[in-house]
Scaffold this motif. Structure first.
Motif, PDB file in Angstrom:
ATOM      1  N   ALA A 178     -10.449  -0.054  -1.719  1.00  0.00           N
ATOM      2  CA  ALA A 178     -10.612   0.093  -0.515  1.00  0.00           C
ATOM      3  C   ALA A 178     -12.153   0.159   0.017  1.00  0.00           C
ATOM      4  CB  ALA A 178     -10.110   1.389   0.016  1.00  0.00           C
ATOM      5  N   GLN A 179     -13.264   0.574  -0.637  1.00  0.00           N
ATOM      6  CA  GLN A 179     -14.319   0.552  -0.341  1.00  0.00           C
ATOM      7  C   GLN A 179     -15.298  -0.784  -0.599  1.00  0.00           C
ATOM      8  OE1 GLN A 179     -16.347   3.424  -2.798  1.00  0.00           O
ATOM      9  NE2 GLN A 179     -14.925   5.116  -2.187  1.00  0.00           N
TER      10      GLN A 179
ATOM     11  N   GLN B 221      -4.990   6.292  -7.795  1.00  0.00           N
ATOM     12  CA  GLN B 221      -5.636   6.608  -6.783  1.00  0.00           C
ATOM     13  C   GLN B 221      -7.007   6.529  -6.712  1.00  0.00           C
ATOM     14  OE1 GLN B 221      -3.910   7.690  -3.857  1.00  0.00           O
ATOM     15  NE2 GLN B 221      -5.843   7.045  -3.055  1.00  0.00           N
ATOM     16  N   ALA B 222      -7.740   6.541  -7.935  1.00  0.00           N
ATOM     17  CA  ALA B 222      -9.205   6.401  -7.914  1.00  0.00           C
ATOM     18  C   ALA B 222      -9.360   4.836  -7.796  1.00  0.00           C
ATOM     19  CB  ALA B 222      -9.743   6.963  -9.301  1.00  0.00           C
TER      20      ALA B 222
ATOM     21  N   LYS C 296       1.287   4.189  -2.930  1.00  0.00           N
ATOM     22  CA  LYS C 296       1.105   5.630  -2.643  1.00  0.00           C
ATOM     23  C   LYS C 296       2.235   6.408  -3.209  1.00  0.00           C
ATOM     24  CE  LYS C 296      -2.395   5.125   0.683  1.00  0.00           C
ATOM     25  NZ  LYS C 296      -3.422   6.187   1.418  1.00  0.00           N
TER      26      LYS C 296
ATOM     27  N   THR D 122     -10.960   4.370 -13.199  1.00  0.00           N
ATOM     28  CA  THR D 122     -12.290   3.858 -12.820  1.00  0.00           C
ATOM     29  C   THR D 122     -13.115   4.204 -13.904  1.00  0.00           C
ATOM     30  OG1 THR D 122     -13.159   5.935 -11.708  1.00  0.00           O
ATOM     31  CG2 THR D 122     -11.947   4.184 -10.296  1.00  0.00           C
TER      32      THR D 122
ATOM     33  N   ASP E 108      -9.033   3.861  -4.194  1.00  0.00           N
ATOM     34  CA  ASP E 108      -9.762   4.175  -3.160  1.00  0.00           C
ATOM     35  C   ASP E 108     -11.228   3.591  -3.405  1.00  0.00           C
ATOM     36  OD1 ASP E 108      -8.192   6.464  -2.260  1.00  0.00           O
ATOM     37  OD2 ASP E 108      -9.392   7.774  -3.798  1.00  0.00           O
ATOM     38  N   ARG E 109     -11.474   2.994  -4.695  1.00  0.00           N
ATOM     39  CA  ARG E 109     -12.528   2.208  -4.964  1.00  0.00           C
ATOM     40  C   ARG E 109     -12.328   0.775  -4.468  1.00  0.00           C
ATOM     41  NH1 ARG E 109     -16.533  -0.276  -4.495  1.00  0.00           N
ATOM     42  NH2 ARG E 109     -17.704  -1.112  -6.367  1.00  0.00           N
TER      43      ARG E 109
ATOM     44  N   ARG F 239       0.728  -1.128  -0.103  1.00  0.00           N
ATOM     45  CA  ARG F 239      -0.093   0.069   0.113  1.00  0.00           C
ATOM     46  C   ARG F 239       0.866   1.339  -0.068  1.00  0.00           C
ATOM     47  NH1 ARG F 239      -5.276  -1.933   1.435  1.00  0.00           N
ATOM     48  NH2 ARG F 239      -5.210  -3.730   2.487  1.00  0.00           N
TER      49      ARG F 239
ATOM     50  N   ARG G 172     -12.523  -6.980  -2.324  1.00  0.00           N
ATOM     51  CA  ARG G 172     -11.058  -6.330  -2.113  1.00  0.00           C
ATOM     52  C   ARG G 172      -9.903  -7.194  -2.351  1.00  0.00           C
ATOM     53  NH1 ARG G 172     -12.260  -3.588   2.118  1.00  0.00           N
ATOM     54  NH2 ARG G 172     -11.366  -5.092   3.618  1.00  0.00           N
TER      55      ARG G 172
END
Length: 149
Positions: free
Chosen positions: A50-51, A43-44, A22, A78, A47-48, A18, A57
């Protein structure tokens, strides 16, 4: 001095992975406009992912690592809220749809018409993905490499 090892489980990215992603996103932003676009897409996707529910995941993270290693020229982004990877023209080649997105019983790995998977008059463009195994990883690598060839 002992070397630090990074372990990745089927539960997803390790903390080291991770952090490295980053850092890579920051490096891409520093490269300028094209790099910033790739970094924003990365990053998108992160983030997706991670949700997502834990099982989805874990699959999405393995797909991400595999696709970016097998086809590093694809741009992460995305697409309809799904992690996807586009060619230089910005057209989606491959995407991951988590089972939770539409309450399906399995996640899918899908390919758009820009993928070079044509095989006669009928060929699969979507694959059910329930568990990540070495055999699954090998097949995904083959598909992605063929798709971008």
């Amino acid at each position: 001095m002992s070397a630090k090892t990074t372990t990745t489980t089927s539960d997803g990215f390790s903390p080291e992975e991770r952090a490295a992603m980053k850092e890579r996103a920051s490096e891409l932003r520093a490269e300028g406009k094209k790099g910033a676009k790739k970094a924003d897409g990365l990053q998108a996707i992160l983030d997706r992912i991670a949700q997502m529910a834990p099982e989805d995941r874990a699959l999405a993270e393995r797909v991400h690592v595999t696709v970016t290693a097998a086809a590093p020229d694809l741009m992460p982004k995305t697409w309809y809220g799904m992690p996807a990877y586009a060619n230089a023209d910005g057209k989606i080649v491959v995407f991951f749809q988590d089972s939770g997105k539409f309450n399906y019983r399995y996640s899918t790995l899908g390919f758009q018409d820009t993928a070079n998977l044509d095989d006669g008059d009928l060929w699969p463009v979507s694959y059910a993905l329930q568990k990540w195994t070495p055999a699954v990883e090998k097949r995904v690598i083959e598909l992605v490499k063929a798709a971008v060839s």
